[in-house]
Write an enzyme that holds these catalytic residues in place. Structure first.
Site, PDB file in Angstrom:
ATOM      1  N   LYS A 103       0.849  -1.203   0.000  1.00  0.00           N
ATOM      2  CA  LYS A 103       0.000   0.000   0.000  1.00  0.00           C
ATOM      3  C   LYS A 103       0.883   1.251   0.000  1.00  0.00           C
ATOM      4  CE  LYS A 103      -3.893  -2.460   1.991  1.00  0.00           C
ATOM      5  NZ  LYS A 103      -4.770  -2.814   3.098  1.00  0.00           N
TER       6      LYS A 103
ATOM      7  N   ASP B 201     -11.036   2.680   3.469  1.00  0.00           N
ATOM      8  CA  ASP B 201     -11.406   1.272   3.312  1.00  0.00           C
ATOM      9  C   ASP B 201     -12.918   1.116   3.089  1.00  0.00           C
ATOM     10  OD1 ASP B 201      -9.308  -0.661   3.504  1.00  0.00           O
ATOM     11  OD2 ASP B 201      -9.032  -0.144   5.619  1.00  0.00           O
TER      12      ASP B 201
ATOM     13  N   GLN C 246      -4.831  -1.494   9.264  1.00  0.00           N
ATOM     14  CA  GLN C 246      -4.771  -2.834   8.681  1.00  0.00           C
ATOM     15  C   GLN C 246      -5.399  -3.858   9.624  1.00  0.00           C
ATOM     16  OE1 GLN C 246      -3.800  -3.372   5.560  1.00  0.00           O
ATOM     17  NE2 GLN C 246      -4.079  -5.573   5.662  1.00  0.00           N
TER      18      GLN C 246
HETATM   19  N1  GUN Z   1      -7.086  -6.878   5.848  1.00  0.00           N
HETATM   20  C1  GUN Z   1      -7.361  -7.638   4.754  1.00  0.00           C
HETATM   21  N2  GUN Z   1      -7.875  -6.871   3.779  1.00  0.00           N
HETATM   22  C2  GUN Z   1      -7.919  -5.604   4.251  1.00  0.00           C
HETATM   23  C3  GUN Z   1      -8.337  -4.371   3.681  1.00  0.00           C
HETATM   24  O1  GUN Z   1      -8.796  -4.276   2.542  1.00  0.00           O
HETATM   25  N3  GUN Z   1      -8.200  -3.289   4.503  1.00  0.00           N
HETATM   26  C4  GUN Z   1      -7.718  -3.373   5.763  1.00  0.00           C
HETATM   27  N4  GUN Z   1      -7.656  -2.255   6.488  1.00  0.00           N
HETATM   28  N5  GUN Z   1      -7.333  -4.504   6.314  1.00  0.00           N
HETATM   29  C5  GUN Z   1      -7.423  -5.614   5.551  1.00  0.00           C
END
Ligand code: GUN
Length: 282
Positions: free
Chosen positions: A52, A119, A96
């Site tokens: 990311k 998100d 996350q």
């Molecule tokens: N953990 C697995 N997929 C995601 C996601 O798309 N966003 C976040 N914040 N955590 C995750």
């Protein structure tokens, strides 16, 4: 043989557009910024967070990483989020998941300012997705819709089967397919006759989290197969939820793992971050 849906290719095209939008913001004196929070030592989360941050660098978004120890209390995490909510250099906040077991994930999601919730996990944004009126797009499902669009795969009137009912993928995926006039069914671990249900799908989305779960006998000839899985097989190799080698022979289109849905998820997170910066009231 199925045509491969190349998530890296679709991502590249979208990221070029995003670079231009970031430049346009720069010209107005605005630097888009994303705060990325990671708690503990989950190795998969570390890989996702690094990717990311790399995505941010690529399109010119500034990223701020907060790597917190496993023992971080919920109060400490909520206090960091409160500060980031107020920080005008931060357009988007991403925490996350999963979080350590002693932290209430929903309480953390609820604490993020919905206008910085890139998100799209906050109930405010989930509600918008349900109505079909978006502030932010749910990243993985939105990435899948971009790929379908790129390959001119129409959803309207098609039977769409989503395997998995998570808040992150299954439920919002069903909403986006429905918005495009698909006839949508959500299957899950308690679904009876799963194989027969899957065989009705013109578009099959596998978001199960189990390696090689979808076999060729579950797939209709000519179906479009989207694999959201990100698993490790017995040899430790990255693999999806779909038995790619056998399903490829039956499907009309298929996403590989890696190089399918994964790159698109990050690209849509970047889309949401740029969108947040464009909308931010300064
Ligand atoms: N953990 C697995 N997929 C995601 C996601 O798309 N966003 C976040 N914040 N955590 C995750």
């Amino acid at each position: 043989m199925a045509q491969i849906i190349d998530g890296r290719l679709v991502s590249q095209a979208k990221r070029e557009e995003l670079k231009n939008r970031v430049k346009a913001l720069n010209d107005k004196g605005v630097q888009a910024g994303l705060a990325v929070i990671i708690v503990g030592n989950n190795s998969a989360s570390r890989v996702y967070v690094n990717n990311k941050k790399k995505g941010c660098d690529e399109i010119g978004v500034k990223s701020f990483e907060y790597a917190l120890p496993e023992e971080t209390t919920q109060e400490e995490l909520l206090s960091l989020i409160e500060n980031l909510n107020k920080d005008s250099a931060v357009d988007g906040i991403l925490c996350q998941l999963p979080l350590p077991a002693h932290i209430d994930e929903q309480a953390v999601i609820n604490a993020i300012n919905p206008y910085k919730d890139v998100d799209a996990f906050h109930p405010f944004n989930v509600g918008h997705i349900m109505i079909g009126d978006y502030t932010f797009l749910p990243c993985t499902p939105a990435g899948i819709m971009e790929m379908l669009d790129f390959y001119d795969i129409s959803v309207s009137g098609k039977k769409c089967v989503v395997i998995g009912r998570s808040n992150i993928v299954g439920k919002p995926m069903a909403m986006l397919l429905l918005k495009e006039n698909g006839t949508v069914e959500i299957c899950h671990s308690r679904t009876e006759n799963l194989k027969e249900e899957c065989l009705t799908a013109d578009i099959l989305v596998a978001a199960v989290g189990k390696a090689y779960f979808v076999t060729a006998d579950m797939v209709k000839d000519g179906a479009v197969v989207i694999d959201v899985g990100m698993n490790r097989n017995e040899e430790g190799k990255l693999c999806g939820d779909v038995c790619f080698d056998e399903v490829e022979k039956k499907a009309s289109f298929i996403t590989p793992v890696p190089g399918g849905v994964g790159p698109m998820t990050i690209t849509m997170l970047l889309e949401n971050t740029v969108r947040a910066a464009e909308n931010y009231k300064r």
